[in-house]
Motif scaffolding. Structure first.
Motif, PDB file in Angstrom:
ATOM      1  N   SER A 177       9.762   8.115  14.821  1.00  0.00           N
ATOM      2  CA  SER A 177      10.813   7.735  15.761  1.00  0.00           C
ATOM      3  C   SER A 177      12.129   7.774  15.000  1.00  0.00           C
ATOM      4  CB  SER A 177      10.557   6.325  16.307  1.00  0.00           C
ATOM      5  OG  SER A 177      10.672   5.370  15.268  1.00  0.00           O
ATOM      6  N   ALA A 178      13.208   7.749  15.729  1.00  0.00           N
ATOM      7  CA  ALA A 178      14.508   7.711  15.075  1.00  0.00           C
ATOM      8  C   ALA A 178      14.663   6.358  14.399  1.00  0.00           C
ATOM      9  CB  ALA A 178      15.606   7.932  16.098  1.00  0.00           C
ATOM     10  N   LEU A 179      15.229   6.374  13.200  1.00  0.00           N
ATOM     11  CA  LEU A 179      15.466   5.127  12.473  1.00  0.00           C
ATOM     12  C   LEU A 179      16.905   4.716  12.731  1.00  0.00           C
ATOM     13  CD1 LEU A 179      13.765   5.997   9.048  1.00  0.00           C
ATOM     14  CD2 LEU A 179      12.723   5.078  11.112  1.00  0.00           C
ATOM     15  N   ARG A 180      17.084   3.612  13.495  1.00  0.00           N
ATOM     16  CA  ARG A 180      18.432   3.176  13.901  1.00  0.00           C
ATOM     17  C   ARG A 180      18.638   1.705  13.626  1.00  0.00           C
ATOM     18  NH1 ARG A 180      18.133   6.177  19.583  1.00  0.00           N
ATOM     19  NH2 ARG A 180      18.253   8.286  18.806  1.00  0.00           N
ATOM     20  N   PRO A 181      18.631   1.111  12.587  1.00  0.00           N
ATOM     21  CA  PRO A 181      18.150   1.600  11.308  1.00  0.00           C
ATOM     22  C   PRO A 181      16.661   1.331  11.095  1.00  0.00           C
ATOM     23  CG  PRO A 181      19.241  -0.493  10.987  1.00  0.00           C
ATOM     24  CD  PRO A 181      19.341  -0.153  12.441  1.00  0.00           C
ATOM     25  N   ALA A 182      15.970   0.786  12.081  1.00  0.00           N
ATOM     26  CA  ALA A 182      14.528   0.540  11.933  1.00  0.00           C
ATOM     27  C   ALA A 182      13.748   1.497  12.816  1.00  0.00           C
ATOM     28  CB  ALA A 182      14.207  -0.897  12.320  1.00  0.00           C
ATOM     29  N   GLY A 183      12.514   1.785  12.418  1.00  0.00           N
ATOM     30  CA  GLY A 183      11.663   2.666  13.199  1.00  0.00           C
ATOM     31  C   GLY A 183      10.314   2.835  12.531  1.00  0.00           C
ATOM     32  N   THR A 184       9.580   3.880  12.959  1.00  0.00           N
ATOM     33  CA  THR A 184       8.218   4.107  12.484  1.00  0.00           C
ATOM     34  C   THR A 184       8.161   5.382  11.663  1.00  0.00           C
ATOM     35  OG1 THR A 184       7.403   3.078  14.500  1.00  0.00           O
ATOM     36  CG2 THR A 184       5.817   4.311  13.217  1.00  0.00           C
ATOM     37  N   VAL A 185       7.437   5.314  10.532  1.00  0.00           N
ATOM     38  CA  VAL A 185       7.266   6.456   9.631  1.00  0.00           C
ATOM     39  C   VAL A 185       5.776   6.643   9.387  1.00  0.00           C
ATOM     40  CG1 VAL A 185       7.688   7.335   7.298  1.00  0.00           C
ATOM     41  CG2 VAL A 185       9.494   6.141   8.525  1.00  0.00           C
ATOM     42  N   LEU A 186       5.349   7.904   9.270  1.00  0.00           N
ATOM     43  CA  LEU A 186       3.962   8.240   8.972  1.00  0.00           C
ATOM     44  C   LEU A 186       3.866   8.616   7.498  1.00  0.00           C
ATOM     45  CD1 LEU A 186       1.133   8.698  10.224  1.00  0.00           C
ATOM     46  CD2 LEU A 186       1.786  11.089  10.525  1.00  0.00           C
ATOM     47  N   PHE A 187       3.116   7.802   6.719  1.00  0.00           N
ATOM     48  CA  PHE A 187       2.844   8.075   5.310  1.00  0.00           C
ATOM     49  C   PHE A 187       1.385   8.517   5.214  1.00  0.00           C
ATOM     50  CE2 PHE A 187       6.147   4.781   5.103  1.00  0.00           C
ATOM     51  CZ  PHE A 187       7.096   5.459   4.356  1.00  0.00           C
ATOM     52  N   GLY A 188       1.150   9.807   5.111  1.00  0.00           N
ATOM     53  CA  GLY A 188      -0.222  10.319   5.116  1.00  0.00           C
ATOM     54  C   GLY A 188      -0.826  10.098   6.494  1.00  0.00           C
ATOM     55  N   THR A 189      -1.757   9.165   6.602  1.00  0.00           N
ATOM     56  CA  THR A 189      -2.350   8.815   7.902  1.00  0.00           C
ATOM     57  C   THR A 189      -1.971   7.413   8.342  1.00  0.00           C
ATOM     58  OG1 THR A 189      -4.349   7.987   6.830  1.00  0.00           O
ATOM     59  CG2 THR A 189      -4.330  10.320   7.485  1.00  0.00           C
ATOM     60  N   ASP A 196       0.820  -1.209   0.000  1.00  0.00           N
ATOM     61  CA  ASP A 196       0.000   0.000   0.000  1.00  0.00           C
ATOM     62  C   ASP A 196       0.857   1.263   0.000  1.00  0.00           C
ATOM     63  OD1 ASP A 196       0.936  -0.473   2.496  1.00  0.00           O
ATOM     64  OD2 ASP A 196      -0.886   0.073   3.545  1.00  0.00           O
ATOM     65  N   VAL A 197       2.173   1.123   0.158  1.00  0.00           N
ATOM     66  CA  VAL A 197       3.096   2.261   0.082  1.00  0.00           C
ATOM     67  C   VAL A 197       3.994   2.007  -1.123  1.00  0.00           C
ATOM     68  CG1 VAL A 197       4.898   3.523   1.278  1.00  0.00           C
ATOM     69  CG2 VAL A 197       3.022   2.528   2.587  1.00  0.00           C
ATOM     70  N   ALA A 198       3.878   2.845  -2.118  1.00  0.00           N
ATOM     71  CA  ALA A 198       4.639   2.649  -3.354  1.00  0.00           C
ATOM     72  C   ALA A 198       6.029   3.260  -3.226  1.00  0.00           C
ATOM     73  CB  ALA A 198       3.895   3.290  -4.515  1.00  0.00           C
ATOM     74  N   PRO A 199       7.007   2.731  -3.965  1.00  0.00           N
ATOM     75  CA  PRO A 199       8.327   3.358  -3.988  1.00  0.00           C
ATOM     76  C   PRO A 199       8.214   4.808  -4.458  1.00  0.00           C
ATOM     77  CG  PRO A 199       8.447   1.170  -4.933  1.00  0.00           C
ATOM     78  CD  PRO A 199       6.995   1.467  -4.708  1.00  0.00           C
ATOM     79  N   GLY A 200       8.947   5.688  -3.786  1.00  0.00           N
ATOM     80  CA  GLY A 200       8.898   7.112  -4.091  1.00  0.00           C
ATOM     81  C   GLY A 200       7.984   7.890  -3.165  1.00  0.00           C
ATOM     82  N   THR A 201       7.181   7.213  -2.369  1.00  0.00           N
ATOM     83  CA  THR A 201       6.281   7.887  -1.433  1.00  0.00           C
ATOM     84  C   THR A 201       7.097   8.575  -0.340  1.00  0.00           C
ATOM     85  OG1 THR A 201       4.624   6.171  -1.818  1.00  0.00           O
ATOM     86  CG2 THR A 201       4.315   7.557   0.108  1.00  0.00           C
ATOM     87  N   VAL A 202       6.678   9.781   0.035  1.00  0.00           N
ATOM     88  CA  VAL A 202       7.393  10.556   1.040  1.00  0.00           C
ATOM     89  C   VAL A 202       6.599  10.529   2.340  1.00  0.00           C
ATOM     90  CG1 VAL A 202       8.242  12.859   1.637  1.00  0.00           C
ATOM     91  CG2 VAL A 202       8.413  12.028  -0.710  1.00  0.00           C
ATOM     92  N   GLY A 203       7.323  10.413   3.469  1.00  0.00           N
ATOM     93  CA  GLY A 203       6.699  10.426   4.786  1.00  0.00           C
ATOM     94  C   GLY A 203       7.607  11.071   5.795  1.00  0.00           C
ATOM     95  N   HIS A 204       7.131  11.162   7.041  1.00  0.00           N
ATOM     96  CA  HIS A 204       7.913  11.764   8.133  1.00  0.00           C
ATOM     97  C   HIS A 204       8.132  10.711   9.211  1.00  0.00           C
ATOM     98  CE1 HIS A 204       6.359  15.305   6.115  1.00  0.00           C
ATOM     99  NE2 HIS A 204       7.319  16.012   6.717  1.00  0.00           N
ATOM    100  N   THR A 205       9.366  10.669   9.733  1.00  0.00           N
ATOM    101  CA  THR A 205       9.679   9.700  10.771  1.00  0.00           C
ATOM    102  C   THR A 205       9.011  10.100  12.079  1.00  0.00           C
ATOM    103  OG1 THR A 205      11.707  10.854  11.336  1.00  0.00           O
ATOM    104  CG2 THR A 205      11.878   9.073   9.733  1.00  0.00           C
ATOM    105  N   ASN A 246       8.862  -8.223   2.833  1.00  0.00           N
ATOM    106  CA  ASN A 246       7.919  -7.589   3.770  1.00  0.00           C
ATOM    107  C   ASN A 246       8.532  -6.366   4.467  1.00  0.00           C
ATOM    108  OD1 ASN A 246       9.740  -8.959   5.307  1.00  0.00           O
ATOM    109  ND2 ASN A 246       8.258  -9.726   6.774  1.00  0.00           N
ATOM    110  N   ARG A 247       9.608  -5.825   3.925  1.00  0.00           N
ATOM    111  CA  ARG A 247      10.268  -4.661   4.511  1.00  0.00           C
ATOM    112  C   ARG A 247      10.168  -3.451   3.597  1.00  0.00           C
ATOM    113  NH1 ARG A 247      16.114  -5.565   6.073  1.00  0.00           N
ATOM    114  NH2 ARG A 247      16.261  -5.698   3.828  1.00  0.00           N
ATOM    115  N   ILE A 248       9.910  -2.298   4.189  1.00  0.00           N
ATOM    116  CA  ILE A 248       9.912  -1.028   3.447  1.00  0.00           C
ATOM    117  C   ILE A 248      11.255  -0.364   3.726  1.00  0.00           C
ATOM    118  CG2 ILE A 248       8.805   1.211   3.159  1.00  0.00           C
ATOM    119  CD1 ILE A 248       6.246  -0.074   4.305  1.00  0.00           C
ATOM    120  N   VAL A 297      11.461  11.323   4.818  1.00  0.00           N
ATOM    121  CA  VAL A 297      12.096  10.172   4.168  1.00  0.00           C
ATOM    122  C   VAL A 297      11.304   9.789   2.930  1.00  0.00           C
ATOM    123  CG1 VAL A 297      13.157   9.231   6.260  1.00  0.00           C
ATOM    124  CG2 VAL A 297      10.847   8.549   5.656  1.00  0.00           C
ATOM    125  N   ARG A 298      12.003   9.086   2.034  1.00  0.00           N
ATOM    126  CA  ARG A 298      11.379   8.616   0.786  1.00  0.00           C
ATOM    127  C   ARG A 298      11.564   7.097   0.698  1.00  0.00           C
ATOM    128  NH1 ARG A 298      10.119  11.372  -3.607  1.00  0.00           N
ATOM    129  NH2 ARG A 298      11.343  13.155  -2.961  1.00  0.00           N
TER     130      ARG A 298
END
Length: 154
Positions: free
Chosen positions: A109-121, A98-107, A147-149, A139-140
């Motif tokens: 949490s800090a990505l170290r190297p994994a974390g949470t990003v908000l894509f729209g809602t 549901d998240v296509a390559p090139g989609t932009v979002g805001h972190t 199964n990893r973004i 982030v883009r």
């Protein structure tokens, strides 16, 4: 005294069959043991008590076991142990992200190297290619691997 042994075998055989049919449906060891106890009890009835009493034991066992099976397998009683609800839930399929390559979002949490990003809602767990990204950074999406973004700072 053999009549007491025969009576106990038949009683416990009927109890095991009732437990199998009513409480734990399915072919399990309880039903097999109950059937074996009934067979041994009827056989001992013929052997020790004679043919007429053996016939009575056989007819009694067949009638009582038939009644137990009839009562246990009635639709009303089966509905208590049967699964009647339908699960209509769905799962996001990895093959249709549901998240296509090139989609932009805001972190979030800090990505170290994994974390949470908000894509729209939508919140998603993401990873980077090894770099650390601070919280609140844009982030883009680079690629979706199985199964990893995978994201990078935009």
């Amino acid at each position: 005294m053999p009549w007491l042994t025969i009576a106990m075998l038949l009683l416990f055989g009927l109890l095991f069959v009732a437990a199998e049919v009513i409480f734990i449906p399915g072919t399990t060891i309880v039903g097999v043991v109950g059937f074996a106890l009934l067979v041994v009890g009827v056989w001992m009835g013929y052997r020790d008590l004679g043919t007429p009493l053996g016939h009575y034991a056989l007819v009694g066992v067949v009638l009582l076991a038939g009644l137990i099976v009839y009562v246990g397998l009635r639709p009303k009683n089966l509905a208590r142990v049967a699964l009647t609800s339908v699960n209509n839930a769905s799962v996001d399929d990895v093959r249709r992200p549901d998240v296509a390559p090139g989609t932009v979002g805001h972190t979030l949490s800090a990505l170290r190297p994994a974390g949470t990003v908000l894509f729209g809602t939508e919140r998603r767990e993401v990873v980077t290619r090894g770099e650390f990204v601070a919280s609140g950074t844009q982030v883009r999406v680079l690629i979706i691997e199985h199964n990893r973004i995978v994201v990078a700072a935009a």
